[in-house]
Design a protein around this motif. Structure first.
Motif, short mmCIF file in Angstrom:
data_model
loop_
_atom_site.label_atom_id
_atom_site.label_comp_id
_atom_site.label_asym_id
_atom_site.label_seq_id
_atom_site.Cartn_x
_atom_site.Cartn_y
_atom_site.Cartn_z
N VAL A 188 0.83 -1.20 0.00
CA VAL A 188 0.00 0.00 0.00
C VAL A 188 0.87 1.26 0.00
CG1 VAL A 188 -1.63 1.32 1.38
CG2 VAL A 188 -1.99 -1.10 1.03
N MET A 189 1.95 1.19 0.78
CA MET A 189 2.86 2.34 0.82
C MET A 189 3.47 2.59 -0.55
SD MET A 189 2.61 3.58 3.61
CE MET A 189 1.76 3.08 5.07
N ALA A 190 3.73 1.47 -1.27
CA ALA A 190 4.37 1.61 -2.58
C ALA A 190 3.47 2.38 -3.54
CB ALA A 190 4.72 0.24 -3.14
N ILE A 191 2.15 2.34 -3.30
CA ILE A 191 1.25 3.08 -4.19
C ILE A 191 1.54 4.57 -4.11
CG2 ILE A 191 -1.16 3.64 -4.69
CD1 ILE A 191 -1.95 0.98 -3.52
N ARG A 192 1.88 5.00 -2.91
CA ARG A 192 2.11 6.45 -2.74
C ARG A 192 3.51 6.87 -3.15
NH1 ARG A 192 -0.84 9.99 0.48
NH2 ARG A 192 1.15 11.03 0.67
#
Lengths: 121, 682
Positions: free
Chosen positions: B336-340
């Motif tokens: 999920v962090m990688a999305i940002r």
């Protein structure tokens, strides 16, 4: 769901060709030799799509279309006209009677399937 | 948002990306070997903006983009070298393009006559022929409508379709026609409900609706018209070609093979694939996801802890399952962090241009070397960092790099070098800006710091300590900064911004040799690998990455030095000791005898030993920001919820060392201490 197609044509060859093409593409095919026979098939079978010839001896294509469209129970059923000549006058008459679309004869099997998919979307 | 409005937002988002591409391409123009690629990239960016703009009828934007791309096209066809003047015109044109996009976004009118110099310069670049008259038909195929691979460039068609009321009698389904168009390309639809009667008058067997469709497709107009074959004569219908549209995916590499054999089918497939490669999602949705995953992490930690405390021994399979769950949760969080995450390259791309402009203004000669553009970091960090970075680059050119003749006298090459780099290590990234300029004028900094009362005239500071004084809050707020010939303009403000992002800033400078600034930032603002420790009765979290070593009670030998803080010997060096009890006012006498010393590393201030009562465990924690009323408590960077449901404050070792001050003495806190905050947060 397998769609059921009625093909109305006085030429056994054309009926056969349409039948084979559509069966191969996964459709169920019902056949009739003329408009009158077509109406009888419709009376006893559910049909999702009709492909009809125009020049037939007992009941021609235009009369057949008129009869089918006069029956509310076929309101949403697409009718494709298959004929050797597609003129503007012909299209105009077809539209007025309630034909959904037209395919030139001799037909290209791929094109036939594409048009069927298009009108039964 | 309805209909086209929704797509407008997407268009403007895309414009931002294209403008960044354009900036990057223009910056690369001066490199002669990459010249044509850069022109092609620039052309594509402008062309793409034009295509999108046309779909929404932004005429001024479309007209100017057309002139701009014509000029780029002409330049690409000529083989002569691009001089600074020509590049300058392109850069001005990019500015105007940005203004026009902003104007279109805000529905504002721009008086283009203010920019007549740009338009004129573009026209003269084209030899006065390629720039179109305003009346020119924009529908005319552009010179590069052909893709490099020989496929056809997509076009945008605007289609109006309104079947006559009786269409259903023919068993024609308008939806099927729309579906067919959709197979041709990217379709946006707006319904025309003007003729839809009230419910009482509604004839369910009649068609009342019309549609305006915008289709972006590589197919020709005949193919588009074919979808309407059976309804022709039974409907109102018009097909209008709007403009040639963007052809290649953002960041896609142009396939330079001319006369390629790719047929149209391949071109379509390629186009569709490129459309699928990324999707745009509103940041709100991503943040919602991030928050929910954060809650899952907390719930998972809580579940695991409670279970182990109560029944863990009796159900080994369940313990295994919970551990797997913990692993998956962690992966989920990383994903999920990688999305940002975004590459820092988007932020770096602005810098070459900035350096060039500064060089023109200052008459200096500076080469900018950029490395690590692909390093990814949280979007918020990138956004917050862009301005500080501009500031630091400006400082480096303005104050760091000497004028050419001064450099020659100092035996340096006439052209200065600024290196801008990004590098990831663990869960942090380091951004460094270093120059080979004159370094910080320490005398001036010292004078100023004393003048501002930041340090006492008697202080004896190391060179590095003096350099870092310019980061002290309040350093640049004095009206005049011109007496500081080194850096210093607003550096403290940059520092404050970096700190707010959970980052650190460190300056190393050597007089006459240059200055090196390092920003260390967390990859994400949302999670932290933490060591949970007990100080008195409360739990606190220390960032794992800051911990160098933990010393057992036996190993701790604390020496008191009069007038300064306690120190202990660690690896042959004496380091400052902070009694956390005392610092946080847990009890006046400090803790018990069997306390632990955690040696932490602080950027800038070296090592620091924190005395705590107990290590509870290691845990990934979700960072919750403190309310702004509590945000400025020294030594605390945030709060989190632990597995047992209790609130714990997150310690910031560097900030604790700031609290100690340069002399190493820990002052007493004024105002509410962390214990009070812990209650408030809970």
């Amino acid at each position: 769901m397998t769609l059921q197609v009625l093909t109305v044509d006085d030429s056994p060859t054309v009926r056969e060709m349409i039948g084979d093409t559509l069966s191969a593409a996964g459709y169920n095919v019902l056949k009739a030799e003329d408009g009158e026979q077509g109406l009888r098939v419709l009376g006893s079978n559910p049909v999702d799509l009709i492909i009809t010839d125009i020049n037939m001896m007992v009941m021609g294509g235009f009369d057949f279309i008129r009869e089918v469209r006069s029956d509310d129970s076929y309101d949403g059923t697409p009718i494709l006209v298959m004929t050797t000549e597609i003129s503007e006058d012909f299209k105009q008459l077809g539209r007025e009677l309630g034909a959904t679309g037209w395919i030139a004869k001799p037909f290209d099997p791929d094109k036939l399937i594409k048009v069927i998919q298009q009108v039964t979307h | 948002m309805t209909g086209l409005e929704k797509y407008k937002q997407t268009f403007f988002d895309e414009c931002e990306d294209r403008l960044a591409d354009l900036d990057a391409a223009l910056a690369a123009l001066e490199d002669d070997t990459a010249r044509n690629d850069a022109l092609y990239e620039a052309f594509r960016a402008v062309h793409s903006i034009k295509g999108g703009g046309a779909a929404f009828g932004f005429e001024a934007l479309v007209q100017f983009s057309h002139s701009f791309e014509s000029a780029l096209d002409v330049l690409a066809s000529k083989k002569d070298k691009l001089d600074r003047q020509k590049v300058g015109v392109m850069i001005r044109a990019a500015d105007l393009l940005r203004v026009l996009i902003d104007a279109a976004r805000c529905d504002r009118h721009v008086d283009v006559s203010d920019w007549h110099d740009v338009a004129g310069a573009l026209e003269s670049l084209c030899g006065g022929s390629a720039a179109p008259s305003p009346e020119e038909d924009l529908g005319a195929p552009a010179a590069v409508a052909e893709l490099p691979d020989g496929g056809r460039a997509p076009c945008v068609y605007r289609i109006y379709f309104k079947p006559y009321a009786g269409i259903f009698r023919r068993a024609i389904d308008p939806l099927a026609i729309i579906g067919e168009l959709k197979e041709l390309g990217d379709l946006s639809i707006e319904a025309d409900m003007a003729d839809l009667p009230g419910l009482a008058d509604l004839d369910p067997k009649a068609s009342h609706l019309g549609w305006t469709l915008t289709l972006c497709t590589v197919h020709g107009q005949d193919d588009v018209a074919a979808a309407f074959e059976f309804v022709e004569g039974d409907c109102e219908m018009s097909i209008e070609r709007v403009e040639t549209a963007p052809a290649v995916a953002p960041g896609g590499v142009p396939d330079g093979a001319p006369g390629g054999t790719a047929d149209r089918g391949d071109a379509v497939a390629g186009f569709l694939t490129s459309r699928m490669a990324s999707i745009r999602v509103s940041l709100d949705r991503v943040d919602h996801l991030v928050n929910m995953v954060g809650e899952i992490v907390i719930a998972q930690a809580m579940l695991t802890q409670k279970f182990k405390e109560t029944a863990g021994g009796s159900f080994p399979e369940l313990v295994d399952g919970l551990e797997q769950f913990a692993g998956h949760t962690r992966n989920l969080q990383d994903a999920v962090m990688a999305i940002r995450a975004q590459p820092v390259g988007t932020m770096f791309a602005r810098m070459p241009r900035l350096v060039r402009e500064l060089c023109e203004v200052t008459g200096k000669n500076v080469e900018l070397l950029v490395a690590g553009e692909a390093t990814e970091i949280d979007k918020t960090v990138i956004e917050e960092l862009a301005d500080p970075l501009v500031h630091m680059i400006r400082n480096a050119v303005d104050h760091g790099i000497e004028p050419p003749d001064e450099r020659k006298l100092a035996g340096k090459p006439a052209a200065g070098t600024i290196k801008l780099g990004a590098e990831q290590s663990g869960s942090r990234i380091t951004i460094s800006i270093s120059d080979d300029g004159r370094g910080i004028d320490r005398d001036a900094v010292l004078r100023k710091a004393i003048g501002l009362g930041l340090i006492s005239p008697a202080s004896e500071l190391s060179g590095t300590a003096i350099d870092n004084l310019i980061l002290t809050p309040g350093f640049s707020t004095a009206a005049s900064v011109s007496d500081v010939s080194g850096r210093g303009v607003g550096m403290d403000i940059v520092h404050t911004n970096v700190k707010r992002l959970g980052g650190r800033m460190n300056i190393r400078s050597e007089p006459g040799v240059g200055t090196d600034i390092q920003l260390t930032l967390p990859l994400t603002l949302a999670v932290l690998d933490g060591m949970v420790v007990r100080i008195g009765t409360d739990s606190y979290v220390l960032p794992i990455l800051s911990i160098v070593e933990t010393l057992s009670p036996r190993a701790v030998r604390i020496n008191s030095i009069a007038g300064s803080s306690d120190v202990l010997k660690f690896r042959g060096e004496y380091i400052a000791v902070v009694d956390m009890h005392k610092l946080f006012g847990q009890c006046a006498s400090g803790g018990g005898e069997d306390r632990l010393a955690i040696v932490t590393e602080t950027e800038g201030a070296g090592l620091l030993a924190l005395m705590v009562d107990q290590i509870i465990g290691q845990q990934q924690v979700v960072i919750k920001r403190l309310d702004h009323k509590l945000a400025d408590v020294p030594g605390i960077s945030g709060a989190t919820i632990l597995g047992d449901g209790n609130v714990a404050l997150i310690l910031d070792p560097a900030a604790i060392s700031d609290v100690l001050g340069p002399s190493g003495t820990a002052p007493d806190f004024d105002g509410p201490g962390p214990g009070y905050i812990q209650e408030m947060v809970a």
